[in-house]
Design a protein around this motif. Structure first.
Motif, mmCIF file in Angstrom:
data_model
loop_
_atom_site.group_PDB
_atom_site.id
_atom_site.type_symbol
_atom_site.label_atom_id
_atom_site.label_comp_id
_atom_site.label_asym_id
_atom_site.label_seq_id
_atom_site.Cartn_x
_atom_site.Cartn_y
_atom_site.Cartn_z
ATOM 1 N N VAL A 1 0.835 -1.208 0.000
ATOM 2 C CA VAL A 1 0.000 0.000 0.000
ATOM 3 C C VAL A 1 0.866 1.253 0.000
ATOM 4 N N GLU A 2 1.876 1.278 0.839
ATOM 5 C CA GLU A 2 2.734 2.466 0.913
ATOM 6 C C GLU A 2 3.496 2.685 -0.398
ATOM 7 N N GLN A 3 3.921 1.608 -1.022
ATOM 8 C CA GLN A 3 4.605 1.734 -2.315
ATOM 9 C C GLN A 3 3.649 2.275 -3.382
ATOM 10 N N ALA A 4 2.416 1.789 -3.380
ATOM 11 C CA ALA A 4 1.433 2.275 -4.353
ATOM 12 C C ALA A 4 1.085 3.730 -4.086
ATOM 13 N N GLN A 5 1.007 4.126 -2.808
ATOM 14 C CA GLN A 5 0.753 5.523 -2.472
ATOM 15 C C GLN A 5 1.872 6.423 -2.987
ATOM 16 N N ALA A 6 3.093 5.969 -2.803
ATOM 17 C CA ALA A 6 4.238 6.766 -3.255
ATOM 18 C C ALA A 6 4.252 6.897 -4.770
ATOM 19 N N ALA A 7 3.949 5.810 -5.468
ATOM 20 C CA ALA A 7 3.936 5.859 -6.937
ATOM 21 C C ALA A 7 2.873 6.826 -7.437
ATOM 22 N N LEU A 8 1.694 6.807 -6.818
ATOM 23 C CA LEU A 8 0.632 7.738 -7.224
ATOM 24 C C LEU A 8 1.009 9.173 -6.888
ATOM 25 N N ALA A 9 1.619 9.378 -5.728
ATOM 26 C CA ALA A 9 1.998 10.735 -5.323
ATOM 27 C C ALA A 9 3.019 11.343 -6.269
ATOM 28 N N VAL A 10 3.928 10.529 -6.777
ATOM 29 C CA VAL A 10 4.915 11.043 -7.734
ATOM 30 C C VAL A 10 4.223 11.562 -8.983
#
Length: 443
Positions: free
Chosen positions: A211-220
């Motif tokens: 989840v945290e990795q997906a959040q970071a990818a979307l935030a970028v």
């Protein structure tokens, strides 16, 4: 890119998060809000990449009329020019100077054979092509953002599933501890369930990291990295409107060929290349420069005089054949690009429609009772194990089967959603405008 009032208010609410000091809650957003936020923060950069302003400026340059040229010339300059000149209007005394000669000229270039009009038409097509490129970028980036959003939603669903299973094992473990003390369960079975509980907790830790990795990818993508761990996808499957996914593929291909911005851009560049070729062929027709002026020359019999004339370059040695040949090559390449894009669109529609049909059928199988069956089997096995009516292996197998079915279901839902938006992308439409969210259904 237009944003509805509801969507704009949602974005404004998200923007306030960046200014606040307390971030204890997640910023839960819908897919449409994420797409709108992406373009709010990135559209100017994307537009700059496609040189919209430069294309419009070049269109102004192409339509400009050549400026006239004004000249002043003074000749016969000496200490005492034109002493005792016999010119009319000049003092004939040998001791009187009449002054130097003065010439004032005006010239204007006149383009012939419609060259200026062709330049204007050519630059107009270039501007249209740049704008179509921007629309095509919007089409592509929208799906790129959606893919990242649904990756986050899938990760969240898997995390919820891991939490549910870990919670079940905690409850079973507490009950088994009491049963072990009373002798209702073998120590080996107790340890097996305990190990499965630890495995479930490890799965939960992995799901949280995903989840945290997906959040970071979307935030970028959103250019919002400082709030990456506060973005949460809305826990609801989007409603899927009818965009033609049940229609005939040939009709969809025709629709795509009429509205895909990348094909429109290629066609506009082909039209531009036609105008450039015609302009290159007309370069052999020489432009005319008209000259007019006034002269005051004391050395002439007539002191004041006017003149008029014109000049024309003679294309005797070079008739711009190189420019015409180059424009012909450019036209052929542009027309080839149109044909290649059309072939690509046909392939996109066929592939996207096939992916949709496959993904939709898989989801229908799950909705047809498979989910309820998996949950029922899991609950029955759990209840039987609590009562000592079944063995630990049957209980663990039921839990694993339930987990596998639910993970497959989430993946199938995400695949169908992505296939839906991919079909919209292939058609060249924006399918998600103000579509209400569907109920989440099974978690």
């Amino acid at each position: 890119m237009k944003v509805s009032r509801t969507r704009f208010m949602a974005i404004a609410g998200l923007s306030l998060l960046t200014a606040g000091s307390a971030y204890s809650q997640q910023a839960q957003v819908s897919v449409d809000e994420v797409v709108a936020l992406f373009y709010q923060r990135n559209l100017d950069l994307i537009a700059a990449q496609y040189n919209i302003d430069q294309a419009r400026a070049e269109q102004v340059v192409a339509g400009a009329i050549p400026n006239p040229v004004f000249g002043v010339q003074v000749s016969e300059i000496s200490n005492n020019p034109n002493m005792g000149s016999n010119a009319i209007g000049c003092n004939h005394s040998p001791s009187v100077s009449c002054g130097p000669a003065e010439y004032f000229s005006f010239s204007q270039l006149i383009e012939v054979a419609g060259k200026r009009g062709l330049r204007m038409q050519s630059s107009g097509f270039a501007t249209q092509a740049a704008e179509s490129d921007l629309r095509d970028a919007v089409r592509i980036f929208s799906n790129m953002v959606r893919d990242a959003y649904f990756d986050l939603l899938l990760a969240q669903k898997n995390r919820w599933l891991a939490e549910e299973i870990a919670g079940h094992y905690r409850e079973i473990g507490e009950a088994n501890a009491l049963r072990l003390k009373s002798g209702d369960i073998a120590e080996a079975d107790y340890l097996r369930v305990k190990m499965e509980g630890l495995r479930a907790q490890s799965d939960l830790d992995s799901a949280q990291a995903a989840v945290e990795q997906a959040q970071a990818a979307l935030a970028v993508l959103l250019r919002w990295p400082e709030q990456s761990l506060r973005i949460e996808a809305q826990d609801a499957w989007p409603a899927l409107a009818d965009i033609g996914q049940t229609g005939d593929k040939h009709e969809l291909i025709d629709r795509a060929l009429h509205q895909r911005p990348d094909l429109q851009a290629d066609k506009q560049r082909a039209e531009q290349a036609k105008k450039e070729l015609e302009l290159a062929r007309r370069l052999k027709y020489p432009d005319v420069t008209v000259n007019a002026g006034y002269a005051r020359d004391p050395s002439n019999n007539s002191l004041n005089s006017a003149f008029v004339g014109f000049s024309v370059p003679l294309p005797l040695f070079y008739q711009y054949q190189g420019e015409a040949d180059k424009a012909t090559v450019n036209l052929n390449q542009s027309q080839l690009a149109v044909e290649q894009t059309e072939l690509g669109i046909r392939n996109d529609i066929v592939s996207a429609l096939a992916a949709w049909n496959s993904a939709d059928k898989i989801v229908q199988r799950f909705d047809g009772g498979l989910l309820d069956d998996a949950r029922s089997v899991r609950d029955s096995a759990e209840l039987a194990f609590r009562k000592g009516a079944t063995g630990v292996l049957e209980f663990i197998e039921a839990q694993r089967s339930y987990k596998s079915v639910m993970r497959d279901y989430y993946a199938a839902m995400i695949n169908r959603t992505n296939a839906y938006y991919d079909l919209g992308k292939a058609l060249g439409i924006e399918p998600s405008a103000d579509i209400p969210a569907a109920t989440a259904g099974p978690k």
